[in-house]
Structure formats: structure tokens, C-alpha cells
Design an enzyme around this catalytic site. Structure first.
Site, short mmCIF file in Angstrom:
data_model
loop_
_atom_site.label_atom_id
_atom_site.label_comp_id
_atom_site.label_asym_id
_atom_site.label_seq_id
_atom_site.Cartn_x
_atom_site.Cartn_y
_atom_site.Cartn_z
N HIS A 128 36.61 87.14 49.52
CA HIS A 128 35.50 86.41 48.89
C HIS A 128 34.16 86.69 49.58
O HIS A 128 33.12 86.39 49.01
CB HIS A 128 35.81 84.91 48.83
CG HIS A 128 35.77 84.18 50.14
ND1 HIS A 128 36.91 83.85 50.83
CD2 HIS A 128 34.75 83.70 50.86
CE1 HIS A 128 36.59 83.20 51.93
NE2 HIS A 128 35.27 83.09 51.97
N ASP A 164 43.13 86.94 48.93
CA ASP A 164 41.79 86.76 49.49
C ASP A 164 41.63 87.55 50.78
O ASP A 164 41.06 87.06 51.76
CB ASP A 164 41.46 85.28 49.71
CG ASP A 164 39.98 85.06 50.01
OD1 ASP A 164 39.16 85.88 49.55
OD2 ASP A 164 39.64 84.10 50.72
N GLY A 236 31.27 80.43 57.43
CA GLY A 236 30.94 81.56 58.30
C GLY A 236 32.11 81.99 59.15
O GLY A 236 32.14 83.11 59.66
N SER A 238 35.00 82.33 57.84
CA SER A 238 35.86 83.06 56.90
C SER A 238 36.10 84.48 57.37
O SER A 238 35.16 85.21 57.69
CB SER A 238 35.23 83.09 55.52
OG SER A 238 35.45 81.91 54.81
N GLY A 294 57.71 86.47 35.55
CA GLY A 294 57.27 86.39 34.16
C GLY A 294 57.58 85.07 33.51
O GLY A 294 58.07 85.03 32.38
#
Length: 512
Positions: A128, A164, A236, A238, A294
């Protein structure tokens, strides 16, 4: 730093158990008796460890130009149409020879953290941080700054939105780096260090303990299993590392839970056991391999479990099956309850999504299920998880049915607190349902009823009750009466809302 507002979490404080020794061998003693406690206490200082690790933790800064929305001129279209000097499209010349129709842009950016994992400059961070505005594409430039103030323009090697995580590459040699640790051996109460750049302040070290393991914050997905810590993690941090006391990376700091956006002692890190395989794949230029079943799933919460006669949190119910997917080819059906995956019990911590996603693609895995009240086993060949874009197309939309009074309404049934009507083409169009939809449409919801509390709405389509299809309001009444005679206190409704996927609701019929 991603964070969730207004989330309240209760922490269970472990109490001390007490028992009386009887003199017999193996008598139980208190958990915190001196003989059971580790001889060493908290470290006297983290200074040596911090000094050794900080050189490998970097600052990540990004830049991107994004369009600026300008207030439209109400006379622009008038002049464009009637002034022959105006070029087509309203792109009148502007300063510097640029047309106003091209739109203005402004520079934006982000600040975060990362850590070097090889001497030749591979860097781990969060996706991100380098993802483009609006979740589209990537930022224009990424700059990596080392603690010694050396700056490098980074190349994005690979990124993965699902986990992420992202890998960057800087051109350097003999760079300081850190190694992965084994997060599977981490325990609640272990000391950890978090190093990063909160609010762009530069290298900052915080210490705390592991507050919880396998912490979920979304309830779905293969990566909804975080290490929770009370070490201060802020915006910050992250992409920065979480270290154990051996100096190994056991987590990638990724999120925090806070009502204010600042640290309140609930920081979350992606465990190394989940992060490292993704990073290894990205470094090889490959898309991470994840198992795929699925199916659409719902946990057996306190609402659904009674309608199935099962304890809550003991499995997940299949609400939809993707056509020609691995589950469909194995014979899995809507309404099946998956209890075990490959011998592992399904629970809120060990969800079907997590267990399947972390199963090698191509593996044949037995699923223990309940179908029609009977236990059986279905063997599925695990597929490769599609991309997020492909999954969004498979999932379809989530339209909310419109309001309005519908004809054909029958008296609301006291058992369900619903007004019901047979589905007609006119009602299907009004509720934004597909032409092939079948079921009984909800025309009214009695305020204060269990159906209202569970979230049923006017325009919802009841497809089945207790896995028996319904086509008329009388079918609903009959199904409820059958459940009552069988001694059930609730029924299981399969409901469709607009063009969205079908979902299950457990509705109380006890009349309390």
C-alpha cells in the site's frame, strides 16, 4: 499505515490457577510458581540489539502526480459550442502551450518503512506504500533512504495486493541486511522490537511484547492472521520489521487498530511464515502461488449455527459455488458445511480460506462436510487462486434492492416477521434481480423482528429454507412449520440481494 477506526477489542487477562498439593507425585502447582518460571527476566537494555539492526531498516518515500479536480465553468460548454475560435473538446490554449482540457495535476506522496534482506539491495515493504492513487497501478518514483543518509532510487521488483507486500531493488553492494526468523515459534508474551519511521521522523525503535497471535481483523482471506503487539506502531511504521530478541525478522509491521489513528497499543504485523514465501516468489518474478477452492463461505456464528444444529465457530457454510471451479468439480454444493480441511478443524483462527490458500496448488485434499445432516468426505484438487481483478468479476456486484411497495403482499408471518410475495418479472426488475432468479421476495420486514435484527431488507429474495428451495409464500410457511415440529429454534435462509452473491441468514422461530 492502514488502521481501523472505532474497533473495540477485549483482552483476556490470564488468571493464576491455584490448587492444593496432596503430596502425591505430579501434584498440580500454580502456573507462576518459582519452579515454573524462566530464570531470566526482561532485558536490561535493547541498545546493543537496536544498534546492530537499525542500519538495515530504511525509509521509503514515494511521489506521484495525480489529477486535480477543478470546478467546472458553467459557461465553458456554451462558448465551446458557439464560439468558432474554440477548438473541439473545449481545449483552449493555456499557459505554456498546454490546453486546459488536459487537466491540472499535483504531486502527492507517502512515507513508510522497509528493510534490506540482501547485501545487493533487495528491500521488503508494504504494497500500500507504493500502490498508485485510488489503488490503480504504482507510484511514479520510490526513494529508499538508509540510516546513514544515503539515498537510492528504487525499482519495484514485484508487489502483491492480497498480502500487502512488495519487493524493491536498489543498486548497492555490501549493504547491511537482516534475515528472516521463524514466526511459527513466537509465543504470546515474547519480547519484540519494532523499527521504522513513524510520521517520517526517521529511525525509531519501540519495544513491547507479542499480545496475541493469529489475530484477525477482517474475518476473511488467507492473510488475515497478524501478530499483535503493544510495541508502538504508528503511521509511517508500515513495511518496517518486527524483530525477536535474536534479531531475526518475525513480522512485517502493517496495520494498527485505533479510534484516533495514533497508536493505542494494538499494532499488527504480517507473520514471517506468511510473508517470506510471498517475498521469495516476487524476487523470482513470479506471482505467489495460493490454493483456491472456488466457493463463497460464511462462518457458523451464533445466528447460523442453531439453524443447522451445530455448535458455533465449528465450521463454515458454503453460500455459493463458482461454476467449473475446483469445488464444483469435486461435487461441493451450496449449503454444505465444511468442518475439516485435510484433517485440520475449521475455526475462526483456522478458516477454510487460510487452510486452502496455504495448501500447494494441485494437491488433493479431503474436506469433511455435513450435507443434509449427514457427515461425508469430499476430495478436492486445489486450484491456483485467480488475480484480484478476476475474483472481482467472479464475485459480481452487490446492488442494494430499492424500496417501494410491492403488489401481491401477504400478511407478514409471525414466525419470520416478513411480508412475502411470489416473484414476478415486475418484482424481479424492481429488486434488480437477474431474469433467472427463483424464490420468494420480501415485501416487508417487521420492525424489532429477528429478521430485521439480522439485516434482512425489503426486496431480498429468499431462495431456500433449510436448503429446500421455495417458490411461493406458502412454501416458506410450510418450511417454518416443519422446522418447528422437528424441534428447531431457528431456520436457515439462503437470500439473494440484487445482483450480489447469495448469503445465509439464521432466523429465530422460537417466538421469544
Amino acid at each position: 499505515m492502514r488502521y481501523a477506526y472505532g474497533v473495540a477489542m477485549a483482552l483476556l487477562l490470564g488468571g493464576t490457577t491455584f490448587s492444593l498439593a496432596t503430596g502425591e507425585a505430579g501434584a498440580q502447582v500454580a502456573q507462576n510458581a518459582p519452579a515454573n518460571m524462566a530464570p531470566r527476566g526482561a532485558p536490561m537494555s535493547f541498545a546493543d540489539l537496536s544498534a546492530r539492526l537499525q542500519p538495515a531498516v530504511v525509509n521509503i518515500s514515494t511521489k506521484q502526480r495525480v489529477p486535480v479536480r477543478t470546478q467546472s465553468d458553467p459557461f465553458e460548454e456554451f462558448f465551446r459550442r458557439f464560439d468558432p475560435t474554440q477548438p473541439p473538446g473545449g481545449q483552449s490554449p493555456g499557459p505554456g502551450g498546454q490546453g486546459q482540457g488536459q487537466g491540472r495535476t499535483r504531486e502527492t506522496g507517502s512515507l513508510g518503512s522497509g528493510f534490506i534482506i540482501s547485501a545487493d539491495g533487495y528491500v521488503v515493504t508494504n504494497n500500500h506504500l507504493i500502490q498508485g492513487a485510488g489503488g490503480q497501478g504504482t507510484v511514479d518514483t520510490v526513494t529508499v533512504t538508509l540510516p546513514d543518509r544515503r539515498e537510492f532510487t528504487a525499482r519495484i521488483v514485484g508487489r502483491d495486493a492480497t498480502s500487502d507486500l512488495a519487493v524493491l531493488k536498489i543498486d548497492g553492494r555490501n549493504l547491511p541486511f537482516v534475515q528472516w526468523g521463524d514466526s511459527a515459534r513466537a509465543r504470546v508474551g515474547d519480547w519484540v522490537l519494532a523499527i521504522g519511521n513513524p510520521y517520517g521522523l526517521g529511525g525509531t525503535v519501540t519495544a513491547g511484547i507479542i499480545s496475541a497471535l493469529h489475530r484477525g481483523i477482517t474475518g476473511v482471506g488467507a492473510y488475515d492472521r497478524y501478530i499483535q503487539t503493544d510495541a508502538s506502531i504508528n503511521m509511517g511504521n508500515s513495511g518496517g520489521p518486527m524483530f525477536d530478541l535474536n534479531g531475526n525478522v518475525i513480522g512485517v509491521n502493517s496495520a494498527l487498530i485505533s479510534p484516533t489513528g495514533a497508536s493505542v497499543g494494538i499494532g499488527l504485523a504480517i507473520p514471517a511464515e506468511l510473508a517470506k514465501p510471498v517475498i521469495d516468489s516476487l524476487m523470482r518474478g513470479q506471482r505467489p502461488q495460493r490454493g483456491y477452492l472456488g466457493v463463497g463461505l460464511q462462518p457458523l456464528d451464533e445466528s447460523l449455527a442453531p439453524s443447522l444444529g451445530l455448535p458455533k465457530d465449528t465450521g463454515e457454510i458454503v453460500r455459493s459455488v463458482v461454476p467449473d471451479g475446483p469445488a464444483a468439480r469435486a461435487g461441493l454444493q451450496q449449503g454444505d458445511v465444511i468442518l475439516r480441511v485435510g484433517g485440520k478443524a475449521v475455526s475462526p483462527e483456522e478458516t477454510v480460506s487460510y487452510l486452502i490458500a496455504n495448501t500447494p496448488v494441485g494437491s488433493r485434499v479431503p474436506l469433511d462436510i455435513i450435507r443434509g445432516g449427514r457427515r461425508q468426505t469430499v476430495t478436492v484438487t486445489v486450484g491456483q487462486r485467480p488475480t484480484e481483478e478476476q475474483l472481482a468479476q467472479i464475485g459480481g456486484g452487490g446492488a442494494t434492492p430499492p424500496g417501494g411497495t410491492a403488489p401481491g403482499t401477504v400478511t407478514p408471518q409471525r414466525a419470520l416477521g416478513l411480508g412475502l410475495a411470489a416473484l414476478t418479472p415486475e418484482l424481479a426488475r424492481a429488486a434488480n434481480l437477474p431474469a433467472d432468479a427463483r424464490g420468494v421476495i420480501v415485501t416487508a420486514v417487521e420492525p424489532g423482528s429477528d429478521a430485521a435484527e439480522e439485516g434482512l431488507q425489503r426486496g431480498d429474495l429468499i431462495v431456500s429454507i433449510n436448503n429446500t428451495p421455495v417458490r411461493a409464500p406458502s412454501d416458506v410457511v410450510a418450511a417454518v412449520e416443519t422446522a418447528r415440529r422437528a424441534g428447531r429454534s431457528s431456520v436457515l435462509l439462503l437470500v439473494r440481494r440484487g445482483n450480489g452473491p447469495e448469503g445465509f441468514f439464521g432466523i429465530d422461530i422460537s417466538g421469544r
